[in-house]
Design an enzyme around this catalytic site. Structure first.
Site, PDB file in Angstrom:
ATOM      1  CG  HIS A 167      -1.845   1.116   1.326  1.00  0.00           C
ATOM      2  ND1 HIS A 167      -1.766   2.099   2.289  1.00  0.00           N
ATOM      3  CD2 HIS A 167      -2.914   1.437   0.541  1.00  0.00           C
ATOM      4  CE1 HIS A 167      -2.752   2.959   2.115  1.00  0.00           C
ATOM      5  NE2 HIS A 167      -3.460   2.596   1.065  1.00  0.00           N
ATOM      6  CG  HIS A 192      -3.435   8.809  -0.854  1.00  0.00           C
ATOM      7  ND1 HIS A 192      -4.284   9.658  -0.165  1.00  0.00           N
ATOM      8  CD2 HIS A 192      -4.107   7.630  -0.978  1.00  0.00           C
ATOM      9  CE1 HIS A 192      -5.395   9.009   0.128  1.00  0.00           C
ATOM     10  NE2 HIS A 192      -5.320   7.772  -0.340  1.00  0.00           N
TER      11      HIS A 192
END
Ligand code: G3P
Ligand code: CA
Length: 365
Positions: free
Chosen positions: A40, A82
């Site tokens: 992640h 992100h």
């Protein structure tokens, strides 16, 4: 690794997985050999998220995929970051103090790639009482060493280069961030992403890439218009959010309104969803009932069972050893809850080394 569940698999899953809200169930149906770990934002527990350094570290931690979240710059380049803002992970407020929008945020889309390349990338922080406070206190120290934002092309070349030198085949797990927002700004982030993927040879469901998005309306556009026009067909994952997060908006009668994620979670709709999505990406809370679960007594929701019954794989997000839910004593219990009790096919984690170690301890070769 199997990515597309066969009809036989779906039938076996439907017959094997325990019924509604099954209590702790160690007899999992899915083969441990097929379960995977997704890094992640890289090995983001150890190095600032989405830096190439974080991807390099994760590369050798036994993962199947490295994740790329994407936003578009003013000059139409895809950068790996992100948020579609720069202020949580860079020194943009120091370098370009006058470039915030009225809401105080610094949008990726308002900066050129050259400008973004001047910024220092750092462990994420928030502003508390006018001061920068690191989000995860025990992670990499804020604004130390030197990290830079890079493009999707640069990351693909990095991963493909490592695949060549290391003799592995690690995949990409790309997420177009806020396609609805990019559309409002006159940009098509999904088209731009697919063009880059195609240029680097990712063109079919056999290609080692998964295309993920929270924006289901955009995913339908990707699958029914963009991919066919471009002569490509990739594996896809639809990400699931709580409605309260206001993660995605859709255009209805000429107005942008919050997207209702209840549609995607309703088993009645999953056959339709599976026309566009190879898999689903729910939050951990959608897979484990956090209110009913207690230490030693995990309560699984029906989501994985329902997705499997409709032929979709499930990769929940995100396991963090430094942010465990109350029903777990340690991170292995959480990996067990998600991968074994709930029978997910894989999981996103900031700690890919711990995920791979868990799978190995449970028999993965
Ligand atoms: O894409 C899976 C997971 O990363 C979704 O959460 O917010 O970290 O992109 P987020
Ligand atoms: Ca993501």
């Amino acid at each position: 690794m199997k990515f597309v569940k066969t009809a036989l698999y779906a039938a076996v899953m439907a017959a094997t997985v325990m019924g509604s809200s099954a209590m702790l169930n160690s007899a999992y149906a899915g083969d441990i050999q097929d379960k995977i770990i997704v890094a992640h934002r890289g090995a983001s527990a150890y190095l600032p998220e989405h830096t190439l350094e974080s991807k390099a570290l994760a590369y050798n931690m036994g993962v199947a995929y490295l994740e790329q979240d994407l936003a578009m710059t003013k000059d139409n380049r895809l950068v790996v970051v992100h948020d579609h803002f720069l202020d949580r992970v860079t020194d943009v407020a120091d370098k370009f103090p006058k470039r915030a929008r009225k809401d105080g945020r610094y949008y990726v889309i308002d900066f050129t790639l050259d400008e973004i390349k001047t910024l220092n990338f750092t462990e994420g922080f928030e502003i508390v009482n006018g001061k920068r406070v690191q989000g995860y206190k025990n992670r990499f120290p804020m604004f130390t060493s030197v990290f830079k934002i890079h493009t999707l092309e640069e990351e693909i070349e990095f991963i493909q280069g490592l695949n060549k030198t290391m003799g592995k085949d690690i995949g990409l797990y790309v997420e177009t961030k806020a396609p609805w927002f990019h559309k409002q700004e006159g940009k098509d982030i999904s088209k731009a992403t697919l063009e880059v993927l195609k240029k680097y040879g990712y063109t079919s469901k056999d290609s080692n890439v998964i295309f993920q998005t929270f924006d289901y309306p955009d995913l339908k556009y990707v699958k029914t218009e963009l991919m066919p026009k471009m002569g490509i067909d990739l594996k896809t994952v639809v990400l699931l959010a709580e409605n309260s997060w206001n993660e995605t908006y859709e255009l209805k009668d000429g107005k942008w309104v919050p997207y209702d994620f209840d549609y995607l979670m309703d088993p009645k709709n999953m056959k339709e969803v599976a026309k566009y999505a190879t898999g689903m990406g729910p939050s951990l809370d959608m897979v484990i009932d956090g209110k009913k679960s207690k230490k030693g007594a995990i309560v699984v929701t029906d989501l994985v069972k329902n997705a499997h019954a409709n032929g979709m794989m499930v990769h929940p997000y995100t396991i963090r050893a430094d942010k465990l839910p109350a029903y777990c004593n340690n991170v292995d219990e959480l990996f067990k809850a998600i991968l074994i009790d709930a029978d997910s096919d894989g999981v996103f984690t900031d700690f890919p080394d711990l995920g791979s170690a868990f799978l190995q301890k449970n028999g993965k070769k």
